[in-house]
Design a protein around this motif. Structure first.
Motif, PDB file in Angstrom:
ATOM      1  N   TRP A   1     -24.193  67.973  92.179  1.00 31.01           N
ATOM      2  CA  TRP A   1     -24.568  68.079  93.912  1.00 31.01           C
ATOM      3  C   TRP A   1     -23.564  66.949  94.550  1.00 31.01           C
TER       4      TRP A   1
ATOM      5  N   THR B   1     -29.529  71.033  96.053  1.00 31.61           N
ATOM      6  CA  THR B   1     -30.757  70.396  96.011  1.00 31.61           C
ATOM      7  C   THR B   1     -31.430  70.709  94.645  1.00 31.61           C
ATOM      8  N   LYS B   2     -31.132  72.200  94.201  1.00 33.24           N
ATOM      9  CA  LYS B   2     -31.658  72.480  92.796  1.00 33.24           C
ATOM     10  C   LYS B   2     -31.051  71.917  91.496  1.00 33.24           C
ATOM     11  N   SER B   3     -29.765  71.575  91.752  1.00 37.66           N
ATOM     12  CA  SER B   3     -28.971  70.933  90.786  1.00 37.66           C
ATOM     13  C   SER B   3     -29.619  69.460  90.630  1.00 37.66           C
TER      14      SER B   3
ATOM     15  N   ILE C   1     -32.531  68.276  91.674  1.00 38.04           N
ATOM     16  CA  ILE C   1     -33.740  68.081  90.818  1.00 38.04           C
ATOM     17  C   ILE C   1     -34.012  68.422  89.697  1.00 38.04           C
ATOM     18  N   THR C   2     -33.184  69.112  89.234  1.00 38.41           N
ATOM     19  CA  THR C   2     -33.166  69.525  87.649  1.00 38.41           C
ATOM     20  C   THR C   2     -32.337  68.926  86.656  1.00 38.41           C
ATOM     21  N   GLY C   3     -31.541  67.488  87.346  1.00 37.34           N
ATOM     22  CA  GLY C   3     -30.799  66.531  86.657  1.00 37.34           C
ATOM     23  C   GLY C   3     -29.441  66.989  86.611  1.00 37.34           C
ATOM     24  N   LYS C   4     -28.779  67.869  86.954  1.00 36.81           N
ATOM     25  CA  LYS C   4     -27.395  68.268  87.001  1.00 36.81           C
ATOM     26  C   LYS C   4     -26.472  67.583  87.904  1.00 36.81           C
TER      27      LYS C   4
ATOM     28  N   THR D   1     -24.379  80.740  93.190  1.00 38.14           N
ATOM     29  CA  THR D   1     -25.207  81.637  92.354  1.00 38.14           C
ATOM     30  C   THR D   1     -24.731  83.230  92.841  1.00 38.14           C
TER      31      THR D   1
END
Length: 224
Positions: free
Chosen positions: A56, A46-48, A50-53, A114
């Motif tokens: 995912w 999800t973090k990828s 929402i930050t455009g990477k 991570t």
């Protein structure tokens, strides 16, 4: 919305199948059946997302008596799809794939989402392995397992994982010639997530390896 769409498809085509998803939890099939169970993670990473990477993926697994027999990792932005079916060679966009040889931990490129996912009792074993490999890498979520299955990396080691995070990836890695277990070398099967956690049998630690020798060696480092 993605999970709701997938659930609706299963209910219309296979109403007797159970469903377990990250967003809406577990739902038994008609008559309380769960011999066959679909496991969904509509957006793993999800973090990828929402930050455009675009690293995912959408994960779809099918379990038979708790054993993952079908897995799909789909990355719609890059138009990439890995598929694993028990007993068959895994594919990437329809073409067969295989892991690469890497028998020594010291030669391994290892992914984890991570370093912050390791804490408490998980941290010392992970740190030993991170110090032992050639290069520790971060930030790919489920995409790292696709890279391993396609022969671009050697290990993926993670903790605090739930069934929807890894079940779809097991057939993909295994069908490409790799190994995929928990940190004790046990096969990853559905036993009811909360029950397993409450009994201390599984804390979400998983390890995937492209080479059986590297998998065995990495398990020894984790257990040291």
């Amino acid at each position: 919305g993605a999970e709701a769409a997938m659930r609706a498809l299963v209910k219309s085509k296979c109403p007797e199948h159970a469903i377990f998803g990250e967003e809406e939890g577990i739902e038994l099939g008609a008559g309380g059946e769960q011999e066959w169970m679909w496991v969904f993670d509509p957006i793993d990473g999800t973090k990828s997302f929402i930050t455009g990477k675009p690293l995912w993926g959408t994960l779809v697994a099918l379990l038979k008596d708790g054993v993952p027999v079908l897995g799909v990792l789909d990355q719609p932005i890059l138009k990439e799809r890995w598929v694993g079916v028990s007993g068959e060679t895994s594919t990437f966009n329809g073409a067969p794939i295989s892991t690469r040889k890497c028998a020594a931990v010291g030669d391994a490129y290892m992914y984890s989402t991570t370093p912050l996912m390791f804490e408490g009792d998980n941290l010392p074993p992970y740190q030993r392995l991170a110090d032992a490999v050639k290069v520790p890498l971060y930030g790919c979520d489920c995409y790292a397992y696709g890279l391993l299955a396609s022969g671009f990396s050697d290990l993926v080691v993670e903790a605090d994982m739930k069934p929807y995070d890894y079940m779809a990836l097991v057939p993909i890695v295994k069908g490409a010639g790799g190994e995929f277990t928990d940190w004790k070398g046990n096969e990853l099967v559905w036993e009811g997530d909360q029950k397993a956690l409450s009994e201390g049998r599984f804390q979400g630690e998983v390890i995937a390896a492209g080479d059986a020798a590297a998998h065995a060696a990495a398990l020894k480092v984790l257990a040291a």
